[in-house]
Write a protein that holds these residues in place. Sequence first.
Motif, mmCIF file in Angstrom:
data_model
loop_
_atom_site.group_PDB
_atom_site.id
_atom_site.type_symbol
_atom_site.label_atom_id
_atom_site.label_comp_id
_atom_site.label_asym_id
_atom_site.label_seq_id
_atom_site.Cartn_x
_atom_site.Cartn_y
_atom_site.Cartn_z
ATOM 1 N N LYS A 176 0.814 -1.273 -0.044
ATOM 2 C CA LYS A 176 -0.026 -0.033 0.075
ATOM 3 C C LYS A 176 0.807 1.251 0.052
ATOM 4 O O LYS A 176 0.536 2.113 -0.573
ATOM 5 C CB LYS A 176 -1.060 0.005 1.178
ATOM 6 C CG LYS A 176 -1.977 -1.023 1.242
ATOM 7 C CD LYS A 176 -3.037 -0.883 2.141
ATOM 8 C CE LYS A 176 -4.181 -1.505 1.811
ATOM 9 N NZ LYS A 176 -5.185 -1.042 0.936
ATOM 10 N N ASN A 190 -0.295 -3.961 -6.424
ATOM 11 C CA ASN A 190 -1.363 -4.508 -5.836
ATOM 12 C C ASN A 190 -0.856 -5.873 -4.978
ATOM 13 O O ASN A 190 0.261 -6.447 -5.262
ATOM 14 C CB ASN A 190 -2.496 -4.727 -6.751
ATOM 15 C CG ASN A 190 -3.177 -3.688 -7.253
ATOM 16 O OD1 ASN A 190 -3.836 -2.917 -6.489
ATOM 17 N ND2 ASN A 190 -3.020 -3.482 -8.644
ATOM 18 N N LEU A 192 -2.050 -9.764 -3.555
ATOM 19 C CA LEU A 192 -3.226 -10.888 -3.525
ATOM 20 C C LEU A 192 -3.006 -11.814 -2.306
ATOM 21 O O LEU A 192 -1.792 -12.551 -2.149
ATOM 22 C CB LEU A 192 -3.023 -11.727 -4.811
ATOM 23 C CG LEU A 192 -4.273 -12.348 -5.328
ATOM 24 C CD1 LEU A 192 -5.319 -11.495 -5.955
ATOM 25 C CD2 LEU A 192 -3.858 -13.281 -6.487
ATOM 26 N N ASN A 193 -4.031 -11.939 -1.495
ATOM 27 C CA ASN A 193 -4.133 -12.643 -0.529
ATOM 28 C C ASN A 193 -4.599 -14.034 -0.676
ATOM 29 O O ASN A 193 -5.914 -14.235 -0.906
ATOM 30 C CB ASN A 193 -5.126 -12.077 0.587
ATOM 31 C CG ASN A 193 -4.215 -10.995 1.500
ATOM 32 O OD1 ASN A 193 -3.297 -11.019 1.524
ATOM 33 N ND2 ASN A 193 -5.209 -10.056 2.062
ATOM 34 N N ALA A 238 -5.660 -14.773 -12.162
ATOM 35 C CA ALA A 238 -6.037 -13.646 -11.518
ATOM 36 C C ALA A 238 -4.654 -12.488 -11.480
ATOM 37 O O ALA A 238 -4.738 -11.342 -11.425
ATOM 38 C CB ALA A 238 -6.275 -13.747 -10.241
ATOM 39 N N LEU A 242 -4.370 -8.896 -13.238
ATOM 40 C CA LEU A 242 -4.188 -7.468 -12.130
ATOM 41 C C LEU A 242 -2.708 -6.937 -12.747
ATOM 42 O O LEU A 242 -2.712 -5.449 -12.556
ATOM 43 C CB LEU A 242 -3.571 -7.899 -10.693
ATOM 44 C CG LEU A 242 -5.207 -8.295 -10.064
ATOM 45 C CD1 LEU A 242 -4.674 -8.800 -8.694
ATOM 46 C CD2 LEU A 242 -5.924 -6.958 -9.848
ATOM 47 N N SER A 247 -7.232 -4.376 -15.871
ATOM 48 C CA SER A 247 -7.502 -4.091 -14.316
ATOM 49 C C SER A 247 -7.614 -2.684 -14.356
ATOM 50 O O SER A 247 -7.747 -2.249 -13.034
ATOM 51 C CB SER A 247 -6.563 -4.709 -13.405
ATOM 52 O OG SER A 247 -5.305 -4.333 -13.911
ATOM 53 N N VAL A 250 -6.643 0.202 -10.790
ATOM 54 C CA VAL A 250 -6.633 -0.202 -9.611
ATOM 55 C C VAL A 250 -5.193 -0.385 -9.170
ATOM 56 O O VAL A 250 -4.246 -1.076 -9.644
ATOM 57 C CB VAL A 250 -7.338 -1.888 -9.711
ATOM 58 C CG1 VAL A 250 -6.918 -2.419 -8.170
ATOM 59 C CG2 VAL A 250 -8.452 -2.041 -9.805
ATOM 60 N N SER A 253 -4.351 -2.037 -3.907
ATOM 61 C CA SER A 253 -5.618 -2.940 -3.212
ATOM 62 C C SER A 253 -4.754 -4.428 -2.743
ATOM 63 O O SER A 253 -3.888 -4.864 -3.351
ATOM 64 C CB SER A 253 -6.524 -3.510 -4.415
ATOM 65 O OG SER A 253 -7.534 -2.270 -4.983
ATOM 66 N N ILE A 255 -6.224 -7.948 -2.118
ATOM 67 C CA ILE A 255 -7.555 -8.603 -2.544
ATOM 68 C C ILE A 255 -7.359 -9.902 -1.956
ATOM 69 O O ILE A 255 -6.558 -10.639 -2.031
ATOM 70 C CB ILE A 255 -7.566 -8.778 -4.123
ATOM 71 C CG1 ILE A 255 -7.606 -7.318 -4.923
ATOM 72 C CG2 ILE A 255 -8.883 -9.448 -4.572
ATOM 73 C CD1 ILE A 255 -7.177 -7.386 -6.359
ATOM 74 N N ASP A 256 -8.570 -10.572 -1.161
ATOM 75 C CA ASP A 256 -8.636 -11.796 -0.834
ATOM 76 C C ASP A 256 -8.775 -12.490 -1.941
ATOM 77 O O ASP A 256 -10.311 -12.512 -2.394
ATOM 78 C CB ASP A 256 -9.794 -11.999 0.283
ATOM 79 C CG ASP A 256 -9.251 -11.026 1.664
ATOM 80 O OD1 ASP A 256 -7.924 -10.657 1.975
ATOM 81 O OD2 ASP A 256 -10.123 -10.659 2.507
ATOM 82 N N TRP A 257 -8.338 -13.547 -2.161
ATOM 83 C CA TRP A 257 -8.288 -14.608 -3.106
ATOM 84 C C TRP A 257 -8.557 -16.007 -2.577
ATOM 85 O O TRP A 257 -7.784 -16.662 -2.527
ATOM 86 C CB TRP A 257 -7.434 -14.361 -4.249
ATOM 87 C CG TRP A 257 -7.856 -15.292 -5.539
ATOM 88 C CD1 TRP A 257 -8.102 -14.650 -6.636
ATOM 89 C CD2 TRP A 257 -7.606 -16.585 -5.873
ATOM 90 N NE1 TRP A 257 -8.469 -15.554 -7.590
ATOM 91 C CE2 TRP A 257 -8.329 -16.745 -7.147
ATOM 92 C CE3 TRP A 257 -7.468 -17.765 -5.135
ATOM 93 C CZ2 TRP A 257 -8.364 -18.030 -7.793
ATOM 94 C CZ3 TRP A 257 -7.511 -18.906 -5.853
ATOM 95 C CH2 TRP A 257 -8.070 -19.145 -7.179
#
Length: 266
Positions: A176, A190, A192-193, A238, A242, A247, A250, A253, A255-257
Amino acid sequence: MRALMQDRVVLVTGGTQGLGLAIAQAAAREGASGVAIVGRNAEKAERAAEGIRASGRDADVTTEVLPIVADLGVDGEAERAVAETIARFGRVDSLVNAAGATSRGTLLDTTRELLTEHLTLNITVPFMTMQGAVADMRRRGAPGTILNIITMSMHGGQPYLAPYVASKAGLAGLTKNAAFAHRFDRIRINGLNIGWTATPGEAVTQQTFHGADDGWLAEASAAQPMGKLGQPDEIADAVVFLLSERSGVVTGSIIDWDQNVPGAYE
């Protein structure tokens, strides 16, 4: 329709196996002209490189692959990976930080050495690769994209993941911070979780730390809402989205994946 990664140069740490390899292959299928992958084993890196080239050929794409053999836990190796990518391809358009430490430890039994390992691989290495990639993008005045593989466990995780959670939560904050700092450079960053994912490395982890037998994957899959663990190829799609222009704007972010919802209870 234009391929998502057409003519891009992509650097993937941890790109010689598991999720990182799936991401590198997806980038090639989507038109990447150059893919650099980083791993510790030279033979594995060469096999992975051929698989990535084949993925490109299957989509009528000629992808040049640069296998970089490096131990990212050693000072200077992350920086070298970025420098070698730029030396070979002239630039880095997209960076994926997929390498990381996943070994176990609780708050009470984690040694300083284990904590340092996690902090090095899960924060310091992404910090330094991002630094090198962003510096290259700014030098060229070009937009770029970065995707950090984080984890659903950053929301709290299991007690035996204390150093992992601490380091990955730090990576989320770094993601962030960097995204905010470089938004006017048109560099989108970004995270990715990802949740529990079916990779060869996860099989080793389950057997090493949890005494799992050969049937662990079928049992674990049956207990999930969707009847399976996360799949590397689905996550890779995914990630490529991104990284791509599709995308949009964005950035910043996390993001919960996953198929489970943090904060929700039965």
